[in-house]
Enzyme design. Structure first.
Site, PDB file in Angstrom:
ATOM      1  N   ASP A  90      -1.557  -6.109   9.750  1.00  0.00           N
ATOM      2  CA  ASP A  90      -1.259  -5.408   8.501  1.00  0.00           C
ATOM      3  C   ASP A  90      -1.153  -6.498   7.445  1.00  0.00           C
ATOM      4  O   ASP A  90      -0.148  -7.185   7.361  1.00  0.00           O
ATOM      5  CB  ASP A  90       0.071  -4.649   8.645  1.00  0.00           C
ATOM      6  CG  ASP A  90       0.461  -3.900   7.378  1.00  0.00           C
ATOM      7  OD1 ASP A  90      -0.324  -3.891   6.417  1.00  0.00           O
ATOM      8  OD2 ASP A  90       1.573  -3.324   7.359  1.00  0.00           O
ATOM      9  N   MET A  91      -2.201  -6.668   6.659  1.00  0.00           N
ATOM     10  CA  MET A  91      -2.242  -7.838   5.774  1.00  0.00           C
ATOM     11  C   MET A  91      -2.780  -7.520   4.392  1.00  0.00           C
ATOM     12  O   MET A  91      -3.706  -6.729   4.221  1.00  0.00           O
ATOM     13  CB  MET A  91      -3.121  -8.908   6.415  1.00  0.00           C
ATOM     14  CG  MET A  91      -4.504  -8.408   6.810  1.00  0.00           C
ATOM     15  SD  MET A  91      -5.614  -9.770   7.292  1.00  0.00           S
ATOM     16  CE  MET A  91      -6.890  -9.559   6.035  1.00  0.00           C
ATOM     17  N   LYS A 105     -13.762 -14.874   0.436  1.00  0.00           N
ATOM     18  CA  LYS A 105     -13.637 -13.895   1.532  1.00  0.00           C
ATOM     19  C   LYS A 105     -12.553 -12.862   1.212  1.00  0.00           C
ATOM     20  O   LYS A 105     -12.764 -11.662   1.373  1.00  0.00           O
ATOM     21  CB  LYS A 105     -13.298 -14.609   2.847  1.00  0.00           C
ATOM     22  CG  LYS A 105     -14.397 -15.516   3.386  1.00  0.00           C
ATOM     23  CD  LYS A 105     -14.008 -16.072   4.764  1.00  0.00           C
ATOM     24  CE  LYS A 105     -15.089 -16.989   5.314  1.00  0.00           C
ATOM     25  NZ  LYS A 105     -14.769 -17.474   6.672  1.00  0.00           N
ATOM     26  N   HIS A 115       2.988   5.516  -4.143  1.00  0.00           N
ATOM     27  CA  HIS A 115       3.087   4.349  -3.249  1.00  0.00           C
ATOM     28  C   HIS A 115       3.361   4.756  -1.793  1.00  0.00           C
ATOM     29  O   HIS A 115       4.339   5.430  -1.513  1.00  0.00           O
ATOM     30  CB  HIS A 115       4.242   3.473  -3.766  1.00  0.00           C
ATOM     31  CG  HIS A 115       4.395   2.174  -3.054  1.00  0.00           C
ATOM     32  ND1 HIS A 115       5.543   1.834  -2.365  1.00  0.00           N
ATOM     33  CD2 HIS A 115       3.561   1.121  -2.917  1.00  0.00           C
ATOM     34  CE1 HIS A 115       5.410   0.620  -1.860  1.00  0.00           C
ATOM     35  NE2 HIS A 115       4.222   0.159  -2.179  1.00  0.00           N
TER      36      HIS A 115
END
Lengths: 356, 356
Positions: free
Chosen positions: B186-187, B242, B127
């Site tokens: 940042d998504m 989308k 991670h």
């Protein structure tokens, strides 16, 4: 004559080759280079083929108005302003956008062939149409490609928390080559394209909630509100700050970085964009990648379906299916579009569709 | 001792330097290289600083479990598997993700310094935490940067139209250098991060509508439904195709392209990702770009505001403000987090926070 009548829907279907020749005649009649006319015509008809009629031959009429208003210069050609091994900056000089974008695409292919990677910025292009078309061309050459497409001369989306339009629908498109058709995502960073609101207005229909705000920033379902000081919402619904953020990135990379003027900072209907491509073979063998992609697609398709859904589609498949259907059955144009094209033929002394 | 009590909210505030030393002690106690421990600690505390507590020191306890379960190998180091002038492929060998991602970031900086552009693929990293941290580092070096971060060992989002989880929250992050702090998006490509659903479940609260579907693909506001066969919705609400499309792109570029296994195709909690960077100075002079950016930001900020909104923020500004506030006032940890960290200290014989 290759048209087919469809009275029930008041549409006529035209063969793609007929439409392409027709569109090229119109663009040429506007004083354009023959090779530019071919490119614009090919892209308009391609948009119709994949089902994106809002970017299709319907545009010939407004494009003609834009020529007369000086937003596009049919006698212009794009030039390379700056260049390195893997990068370039192009000025479109208001030339036909599809031709400018094809020019940029060819440069990206050439640079990626030398170095495995390319980044090409373009400013002052007329409307390039469907952003996805160019990354698709790159993907068909085996390249992973991405485009950030900023627009000048229009604004619909407010900065998050604001009430005034500042950003255009600013699409991002990404294409990935596979052993078959490329995977393609081609999306506005607004919740929908502005054309869909215009369509509802023309049809006298209300909008779904979550599409627009009125001039005071209050939710509305009246399409008229978008054209009287309101705004189109960014992609994301409750997390619309994400769509706003992506829209800003598109303006910064497509517009500001290239020396263009995003939104209402400039007067012309121009696109400014950044086109990036890289060869996946620099990272992984093509065959290995394609086999792994097939396993991944099978994994996606193995999901059970929601009620009423027939199958899982991969990004880009809806457009591929529309194209197959329309190549076979023709491209449907409704009576309103045909009427506007007939008027255009009269204006430019071009043979109308009905007698081709 | 630099902690400050805040009884009203049952939180204690810690100075970032204290937390960093503490986190590094924990990671080192797990048998990690000291330099890896420093990197992991720095990134965990940085996530807390910018307000993303879900990626902060709270993770020390689950990370320890992941070491014991063999998902992360504290004795591993990343290696370069393949390389060209502008590209590289790295295998993380299950090493600490933050360290692997920093390794990749340094390689991207080095390659971009030589050719102006870089594309670095990474597989089999543990991670990596907040994807935005690495593009931010690149932007602080003057580079435009983007990351596509795929995940293995978990799946929450169904393919569009499906009912079974196949994709992870698959973030995309993009950073653009400016004369001040970089612009950062940042998504996740899901509507929200999965952690937000978990938080509601822990708190016994219902979810807003539009976050999850139950196991039959029906809308639900019960967080439990996500953990009993349901799915988290992709970004986009009514246009969730989308978000689904972007999620597939992230898996293809971050996962498949690098030789990783996205979603439940693989057993380990791993990230696979593609990090791209290019030098905007290859396209435009830095000073010219920064001046044009300032004019664009002023244009955005000139919008009127919706009721209750105090100002227009640029993407990345909320995090910058959180960091300024927390650098000054300390990082708040709630009683539950402190309790889990105390238990960890006992387990690993590390000095607890309270006596530092």
């Amino acid at each position: 004559m290759s048209q087919k009548s469809d009275d029930a829907k008041a549409v006529v279907r035209y063969d793609e080759t007929v439409l392409r020749a027709f569109a090229a005649d119109i663009i040429r009649a506007l004083g354009s280079y023959p090779e530019h006319a071919e490119i614009v015509a090919r892209h308009l008809v391609l948009a119709n083929l994949v089902g994106h009629d809002s970017h299709g031959v319907f545009r010939l009429s407004p494009y003609t108005d834009f020529v007369e208003a000086g937003h596009v210069d049919p006698a212009a050609r794009p030039t390379v302003e700056r260049e390195s091994t893997a990068t370039a900056l192009i000025d479109g000089h208001s030339a036909w956008g599809h031709a400018v974008a094809e020019f940029a695409t060819e440069i990206a292919i050439d640079k990626a062939a030398r170095t495995g990677i390319a980044s090409v910025g373009v400013r002052n292009s007329f409307h390039i149409g469907r952003a996805g078309a160019y990354v698709l061309t790159l993907a068909e050459q085996g390249l992973v490609a991405q485009i950030f497409c900023s627009a000048e001369g229009a604004a619909f989306i407010a900065p998050w928390g604001g009430t005034d339009p500042r950003l255009c629908t600013n699409p991002i498109a990404i294409a990935v080559p596979t052993s078959g058709d490329p995977i393609l995502v081609d999306m506005t960073t607004s919740v929908v394209a502005e054309g869909k609101v215009k369509l509802s207005r023309t049809a006298g229909k209300n909008l779904p909630s979550g599409w627009v705000l009125d001039r005071d920033g209050e939710p509305s379902t009246d399409p008229e509100d978008l054209y009287t000081g309101g705004t189109l919402l960014p992609l994301g619904g409750v997390v619309g700050h994400k769509g706003y953020g992506l829209g800003v990135i598109v303006d910064l990379l497509g517009g500001v970085l290239t020396g263009g003027l995003p939104g209402m900072m400039g007067p012309f209907l121009h696109n400014h964009f950044l086109l990036q491509a890289f060869d996946p073979a620099t990272i992984i063998d093509r065959g290995t990648m394609e086999e792994a992609q097939e396993r991944y697609f099978a994994y996606l398709r193995s999901s059970n379906l929601r009620a009423g859904v027939k199958e899982i589609l991969l990004p880009g498949e809806p457009e591929q299916r529309a194209a197959a259907e329309r190549k076979a059955d023709g491209i449907p144009l409704d009576a309103g579009v045909i009427r506007s094209l007939d008027e255009l033929c009269e204006r430019l002394s071009v043979t109308p569709l009905a007698t081709r």
